[in-house]
Write an enzyme that holds these catalytic residues in place. Structure first.
Site, PDB file in Angstrom:
ATOM      1  N   HIS A  43       0.811  -1.219   0.000  1.00  0.00           N
ATOM      2  CA  HIS A  43       0.000   0.000   0.000  1.00  0.00           C
ATOM      3  C   HIS A  43       0.846   1.270   0.000  1.00  0.00           C
ATOM      4  O   HIS A  43       0.326   2.357   0.233  1.00  0.00           O
ATOM      5  CB  HIS A  43      -0.968  -0.016   1.191  1.00  0.00           C
ATOM      6  CG  HIS A  43      -1.963  -1.138   1.113  1.00  0.00           C
ATOM      7  ND1 HIS A  43      -2.625  -1.642   2.215  1.00  0.00           N
ATOM      8  CD2 HIS A  43      -2.400  -1.862   0.047  1.00  0.00           C
ATOM      9  CE1 HIS A  43      -3.421  -2.633   1.835  1.00  0.00           C
ATOM     10  NE2 HIS A  43      -3.304  -2.777   0.539  1.00  0.00           N
TER      11      HIS A  43
ATOM     12  N   CYS B 272       1.462  -8.089  19.365  1.00  0.00           N
ATOM     13  CA  CYS B 272       2.599  -8.531  18.552  1.00  0.00           C
ATOM     14  C   CYS B 272       3.919  -8.442  19.308  1.00  0.00           C
ATOM     15  O   CYS B 272       4.738  -9.374  19.258  1.00  0.00           O
ATOM     16  CB  CYS B 272       2.666  -7.703  17.268  1.00  0.00           C
ATOM     17  SG  CYS B 272       1.294  -8.037  16.140  1.00  0.00           S
TER      18      CYS B 272
ATOM     19  N   GLY C 288      -0.506  -8.922  13.276  1.00  0.00           N
ATOM     20  CA  GLY C 288      -1.200  -7.651  13.431  1.00  0.00           C
ATOM     21  C   GLY C 288      -2.051  -7.223  12.267  1.00  0.00           C
ATOM     22  O   GLY C 288      -2.308  -6.029  12.093  1.00  0.00           O
TER      23      GLY C 288
ATOM     24  N   CYS D  42       8.821   9.592  -9.738  1.00  0.00           N
ATOM     25  CA  CYS D  42       8.528  10.193 -11.041  1.00  0.00           C
ATOM     26  C   CYS D  42       8.139   9.055 -11.972  1.00  0.00           C
ATOM     27  O   CYS D  42       8.967   8.183 -12.273  1.00  0.00           O
ATOM     28  CB  CYS D  42       9.737  10.940 -11.596  1.00  0.00           C
ATOM     29  SG  CYS D  42       9.468  11.545 -13.287  1.00  0.00           S
TER      30      CYS D  42
END
Length: 345
Positions: free
Chosen positions: A132, A260, A213, A140
């Site tokens: 993500h 975690c 997690g 660029c």
């Protein structure tokens, strides 16, 4: 009225509450599960780790679906705020994963997080797929191959869903730079830092997957990561560390209900491995970063990372953490899911 005195809508509401509830294993039970996980890691031929927002909560970055998560609060109509994200540092879990990779016990890390903490923990770029994006990287896309700029500040303050230009330009061709964030409703097409090719290759080779997690509600939608075309006997064994229900629980060889950091502390002790301490002086982001050019200093207002308080620029040193709502960028307005429009009848 359904059996048991609850209507269908009431049963669905009760199920939603159950799935959001956080559950913690008894300490002795958790230690037993960690011993089983350690054995699985020792015996794994190709271990891939999938990480979600839950590994960064110890760095004061809220998760998304927890009781105080970003989406949970937004769905309740409450505003979202966070401490200045430049104050966040890799957690015990991030550093543990880096050590496991150094010891060749972890082959690849597939992360949904945009906070850049895996990179800053010292994990090699080739060993990370940031599906993500990364808040410290702008690119660029006019240059071939794409030219990448690592910065020491959050590049996303002007960006949001379907609006990715950061306001700076490429040093080589002069084209507008864009962030690397993949929001809901978007499809990630950048080679880096998303690194989908390596994530797909790692998933195809994995015999063991450790999920840390992550609610897995987004990851479950990526079939390339789960090798479901393989016969059941050849699919990787799945181990999940999460306080809440996930849609992959029934498929897991083992589910550990714990934070975690707590699980990784026990795991590293069981494996006999020391957890390296994070040091800003050794943070790779400073050697990877491209300095701003003359005239670009005012192109952002987000606080810059510095190796020490003495290095902080005037006006930046000792600045209090912001508790104001974060509107733009990967963590604020851009990360929210758009509400579905009601059909007009």
């Amino acid at each position: 009225m359904a059996a048991g005195g609850l209507s269908r809508s009431e049963r669905k509401a009760a199920e939603r509450v159950r799935r959001l509830r956080e559950v913690c294993d008894d300490p002795e039970e958790l230690r037993g599960k960690v011993r089983e996980l350690a054995s699985a890691i020792r015996n794994a031929k190709y271990l891939v780790v999938y990480t979600g927002a839950g590994i960064s909560t110890a760095a004061s970055i809220p998760d998304y679906r927890g009781p105080n998560g970003v989406w949970t609060l937004l769905q309740k109509g409450r505003s979202v705020s966070a401490a200045d994200l430049s104050e966040a540092e890799p957690t015990l879990t991030h550093m543990s994963i880096t050590r496991l990779h150094e010891q060749k016990l972890v082959q690849h890390v597939v992360s949904q997080n945009c906070d850049g903490l895996h990179l800053r923990s010292g994990l090699p770029r080739s060993a990370i797929s940031e599906l993500h994006g990364n808040m410290y990287i702008e690119v660029c896309t006019s240059c071939v191959p794409n030219r990448e700029y690592v910065r020491v500040f959050d590049v996303t303050e002007r960006t949001a869903l379907h609006r990715h230009q950061t306001g700076r330009t490429c040093h080589k061709c002069g084209a507008q730079l864009r962030d690397t964030i993949v929001h809901f409703g978007e499809r990630g097409t950048l080679g880096q830092p998303l690194n989908w090719e390596a994530a797909t290759e790692a998933a195809s080779r994995a015999d063991t997957i450790l999920c840390l997690g992550s609610s897995l509600k987004v990851l479950k939608k990526y079939p390339r990561l789960w090798c479901m075309t393989k016969p059941p006997s050849r699919r990787p064994k799945l181990y999940i560390v999460n306080l809440q229900w996930t849609p992959k629980d029934d498929w897991a060889a083992l589910k550990l209900h714990g934070k975690c950091d707590d699980v990784m502390r026990l795991l590293m002790a069981e494996l006999g491995l020391e957890i390296p301490a994070y040091s800003r002086w050794q943070d790779p982001i400073f050697s990877l970063a491209t300095p701003l050019r003359a005239g670009e200093e005012g192109s952002h207002s987000r606080k810059s990372l510095c190796r020490s308080r003495e290095e902080a620029p005037p006006g930046d040193r000792g600045a209090p953490l912001s508790s104001a709502p974060i509107l733009g960028g990967w963590f604020g307005r851009g990360c929210t899911k758009r509400t579905k429009r009601k059909k007009v009848t």
